[in-house]
Design an enzyme around this catalytic site. Structure first.
Site, PDB file in Angstrom:
ATOM      1  N   ASP A   1      66.697  47.407  32.323  1.00 55.01           N
ATOM      2  CA  ASP A   1      65.290  47.760  32.499  1.00 55.01           C
ATOM      3  C   ASP A   1      64.987  48.907  31.534  1.00 55.01           C
ATOM      4  O   ASP A   1      65.893  49.604  31.064  1.00 55.01           O
ATOM      5  CB  ASP A   1      64.987  48.140  33.952  1.00 55.01           C
ATOM      6  CG  ASP A   1      63.479  48.056  34.230  1.00 55.01           C
ATOM      7  OD1 ASP A   1      62.690  47.991  33.259  1.00 55.01           O
ATOM      8  OD2 ASP A   1      63.080  48.068  35.406  1.00 55.01           O
TER       9      ASP A   1
HETATM   10  C1  BGC Z   1      59.691  47.715  34.646  1.00 58.20           C
HETATM   11  C2  BGC Z   1      60.026  46.327  34.126  1.00 58.20           C
HETATM   12  C3  BGC Z   1      59.247  46.082  32.867  1.00 58.20           C
HETATM   13  C4  BGC Z   1      59.609  47.150  31.853  1.00 58.20           C
HETATM   14  C5  BGC Z   1      58.876  47.011  30.543  1.00 58.20           C
HETATM   15  C6  BGC Z   1      59.883  48.776  33.601  1.00 58.20           C
HETATM   16  O1  BGC Z   1      59.350  49.993  34.008  1.00 58.20           O
HETATM   17  O2  BGC Z   1      60.482  48.007  35.771  1.00 58.20           O
HETATM   18  O3  BGC Z   1      59.708  45.367  35.094  1.00 58.20           O
HETATM   19  O4  BGC Z   1      59.512  44.798  32.376  1.00 58.20           O
HETATM   20  O5  BGC Z   1      59.271  48.407  32.386  1.00 58.20           O
HETATM   21  O6  BGC Z   1      57.548  47.306  30.709  1.00 58.20           O
END
Ligand code: BGC
Length: 845
Positions: free
Chosen positions: A239
């Site tokens: 993530d």
């Molecule tokens: C989120 C993800 C997301 C990523 C990119 C993170 O903060 O948990 O689900 O895909 O950011 O935006």
């Protein structure tokens, strides 16, 4: 005996596999290390000498947002995850997936960061709206259909967040403590199903820790379960900001650190390799999986990124989103045929804070700038052909409404001018000047690279007050910030100490009042930098991403409820549209309670309107359950979720009977927050949350406790009635090598066409370990004309009866009797048949 089931092979010929290995061997050590972290916020590193392009990723589950978190290129906004789940329609989810692939391609992206399959453990989960359900089987089957649709068009899914990421509170640091059985039967299950049925090309590790180790460096979940047991060959992507180590994360098999450029890899990984803490074999494994992702998404043939993001606002996409919206809307209550509104209803009072707003999605990475919005007010006015009265009824803003609703730049454009300076001390002249349409200036991915890593910025705009009075400004900043009005300092937030909820890491909102005169323009200036706050925050870098939010509200003078009551009493029917919105329900934080905001104002509004008009219909827009203290005061309730760009049209279709509702709840609506399974263990303490309810979440918890709920899992009414015939089964015995089909005829006994979602639950009559009363194991959606009979055929197999026993360790189907229970909801059972397993058997995948 533990039987290893045949595992569906990765869609890759031996030859292709060999090619990948050969390619890995051709890469220099330096290139390999480069590949293991991103190039920039959204892309991977290209390999131009091999004619291999970079991959572009984009959020997220209900649309392909493209390059910028806020105010990017417009994109199709689909209904949110829970609304899609309420359709229980796998074919529709497949179509949504394939349309999202086209949308992703229009944004020049090859990887969609979706779907979100974390479960609804508590009704308060901030991201419940973007994930599907409290039930792992419903979640897994819908996710598989979505992924097959997406990948069928050549765009990679990134199923997320692996795993045990059911809350937003302290999401980067929280340790989810879970017994293995619950982890296997609930939280890993949607991933397991999707990997078996759809083979997602990528998977995103979550921010949290699972039983003491961060998800990106957890050998149990990533190595043992995902790679060894499930034989997963796809790429694991951390993530964003969720890579927590150099050595352990590579060794666990987290292939890609995102976002780039490298923080814990790059030089640090090279040093670890030189020290012998990681081997070239560890690195090669990840490189191979990243190359596989590039190969599957066609990047071996395309080294050059097409410039620019495009829009694809087609009528097919519009229709699909409207259909998905209609099928998700769930009719919770409908006494005396209150709905649909017939021709005798000539004058309609539309009441509520959400009537004239587009409450189209939740907040955070699932949000995007839609091609267009439809509001209930506009759509109902257009579709109904009735006389419409309107009253707002309640004020529900979590923070002051954005100043950009009213402010303009000096050149008269809506929004504000943003001036960026290199370095955090401002300067004589800005390096880059932009105009932004909105004053929620979340600069996570959109501060110009030219000013990074340390920058300062000014926001300039002009407000012309519509009324005279004591008006309010609200200000939140990620770094230090100050807000000036006509050159005078109004809010000093430079050294803030109290963290709020907006923009992941911003301060609380600071509100200040000032007397302003109608029609007299005032100049707003904000000064801020990307230095991190609060000062002295443990472990924080000196500079972060920066950003601020400016809100503005003129002092209200009217009694909103009284206005609503007056129009309700003049109308033939009152429709009260209440709910939450993207500020109340978002990534980054959880809800604080289950009530409609704010401070009971919407509840008081519904009760007051219900007294004034007997034909009051409540429409609730939210991505998770809310309490409804007025449930017995109104004859009809629709749960409308967040439905994307066609929200208004889909709602109007249902209210006036152009379409028949068929959605069913993918979550239980409890009566009180205190009843929910996670209540005693939410959101944890000292950075630890114990999943103490074990395997009993959702309806499994309410049924075990025989607790009365507001609306049960699987519940949803129709404008027609369905009669269920006798339940049959294709045979008496299930084994590890055969399946059984449970069948039931269903007849549409009403006057209009409709769709019925037939649900199959399995009850293990006697088991060695405790099991839920019953578990959803299949479902079938039938479309029936008046008088028509259709047959729901639902196949069950070993997975439908197994539970996980850590003493084996493995899955077991225990010899004995089972009941296949057919319901129109989990609480509306229409019949059952028995079958049995002659001899126990086990398996691992
Ligand atoms: C989120 C993800 C997301 C990523 C990119 C993170 O903060 O948990 O689900 O895909 O950011 O935006």
């Amino acid at each position: 005996m533990v039987t290893q089931r045949a595992i569906k092979p990765v869609h890759e010929s031996e030859e292709e596999g060999e090619k990948l290995k050969e390619l890995v061997s051709k890469l220099s050590e330096e290139k390999k290390i480069l590949l293991l972290s991103g190039k920039d916020f959204w892309r991977t590193q290209p390999l131009p000498e091999l004619n291999v392009g970079s991959l572009k990723t984009t959020d997220g589950p209900n649309g392909a947002r493209g390059e910028f978190f806020t105010d990017g290129t417009p994109a199709a906004l689909f209904p949110c995850g829970i609304s899609l789940a309420a359709t229980w329609n796998v074919d529709l989810l497949h179509q949504v997936g394939s349309t999202l692939a086209k949308e992703a391609k229009a944004k020049q992206a090859q990887v969609l960061l979706a779907p979100t399959v974390c479960l609804h453990r508590s009704p308060l989960g901030g991201r419940n709206f973007e994930s599907f359900s409290e039930d792992p089987i419903l979640t897994g089957k819908l996710a598989a259909a979505y992924i097959n649709g997406l990948q069928g068009e050549g765009v990679a899914a990134t199923i997320k967040h692996f795993v045990a990421n059911e809350q937003e509170t302290l999401r980067m640091q929280i340790n989810s403590v879970i017994e293995e059985r619950a982890l296997r039967e609930l939280y890993l299950k949607p991933f397991e199903i999707a990997i078996r049925d759809a083979d997602p090309w990528a998977l995103m590790s979550s921010y949290n820790l699972i039983n003491g180790l961060h998800a990106d460096m957890n050998p149990f979940t990533l190595r043992k379960v995902l790679r060894e047991e499930w034989k997963y060959k796809g790429a694991v992507i951390s993530d964003w900001g969720g890579t927590n180590s150099t050595v352990e994360s590579v060794k666990a098999g987290c292939d890609l650190e995102m976002p780039g450029p490298a923080k814990l890899r790059g030089k640090a990984l090279k040093a670890a390799l030189d020290r012998g803490d990681v081997t070239i074999h560890d690195i090669d494994e990840s490189v191979e999986r990243i190359l596989r992702l590039l190969q599957r998404t066609g990047r071996f043939e395309a080294s050059v990124d097409e410039p620019g993001e495009k829009t694809l606002d087609t009528s097919e996409t519009k229709q699909l989103i409207r259909k998905a919206g209609v099928e998700g809307i769930t009719l919770l209550k409908n006494e005396n045929g209150t709905l649909p509104l017939g021709p005798e209803i000539k004058k309609v009072a539309l009441i509520g804070p959400n009537v004239k707003r587009a409450v189209a999605g939740g907040g955070g990475s699932a949000s995007l700038k839609p091609y267009y919005n439809t509001t209930p007010y506009d759509s109902i006015t257009a579709v109904s052909g009735r006389e419409i009265l309107f009253a707002q009824g309640a004020q529900i803003d979590k923070w002051l409404p954005l100043a950009s609703n009213i402010c303009k730049t000096s050149s008269g454009q809506p929004g504000a001018v943003l001036e960026f300076f290199k370095g955090d001390k401002f300067g004589d002249s800005p390096l880059i000047v932009q105009t932004r349409a909105k004053t929620d200036l979340f600069l996570w991915d959109s501060a110009p690279v030219e000013v990074l890593p340390a920058y300062s910025f000014k926001v300039k705009t002009t407000v012309v007050p519509e009324t005279t009075g004591e008006h309010q400004f609200g200000f939140q900043s990620v770094g230090p910030g100050r807000l000036f009005v006509n050159g005078q300092l109004l809010i000093d937030n430079w050294n803030w100490t109290e963290a709020g909820e907006a923009m992941f890491e911003a301060s609380v909102e600071v509100v200040a009042s000032i007397h302003l005169n109608a029609g007299v323009p005032i100049e707003i200036l904000v000064e801020s930098t990307n230095e991190t706050r609060p000062v002295g925050k443990a472990g924080a870098a000196t500079h972060g991403y920066g950003g601020c939010r400016i809100g503005y509200r003129e002092s209200p003078v009217v009694d909103l409820i009284q206005e609503a009551v007056e129009i309700a009493s003049q109308a033939d029917a009152a429709i009260v549209i209440v709910g939450l919105d993207a500020e109340w329900e978002s990534e980054g934080y959880d809800r604080q309670n289950m009530d409609l905001p704010k401070d009971g104002s919407q509840d008081r509004l519904v009760s007051a309107v219900a007294k004034a008009n007997k034909r009051t219909i409540v429409v609730n827009q939210s991505g998770s359950p809310v309490t409804m203290p007025w449930v017995s005061e109104v004859p009809a309730i629709l749960q409308a979720w967040y439905q994307g760009q066609e929200a208004g049209n889909a709602l109007a279709d249902i209210l006036f009977g152009n379409e028949n509702p068929s959605g069913k709840l993918p979550v239980t609506f409890p009566k009180r927050l205190e009843d929910n399974p996670a209540y005693h263990n939410w959101p944890g303490e000292n950075k630890k949350v114990v999943y103490g309810e074990g395997i009993f979440i959702g309806y499994k918890h309410y049924e075990r406790l025989a607790l009365d709920v507001l609306f049960p899992f699987g519940h949803g009414l129709s404008y027609t009635q369905f009669h269920y015939g006798e339940v049959g089964i294709s045979g008496p015995v299930l084994s590890d090598s055969n399946t059984l089909t449970v069948s039931v005829p269903v007849t549409n006994n009403g006057k209009v066409s409709g769709q019925e979602i037939v649900q199959l639950y399995i009850r293990d009559i006697k088991a060695r370990l405790p099991r839920p009363e019953k578990e959803l194991q299949g479902f079938s959606k039938l479309s029936l004309s008046p008088g028509e009979t259709g047959i729901a055929n639902i196949v069950i197999d070993l997975y439908s009866v197994g539970y996980y026993d850590t003493s084996i360790p493995g899955w077991i189907a225990e010899a004995g009797g089972f009941e296949a229970i057919i319901g129109s909801s989990s609480d509306d059972i229409r019949g059952a048949v028995l079958f049995r397993i002659e001899e126990s058997f086990n398996w691992t995948f």
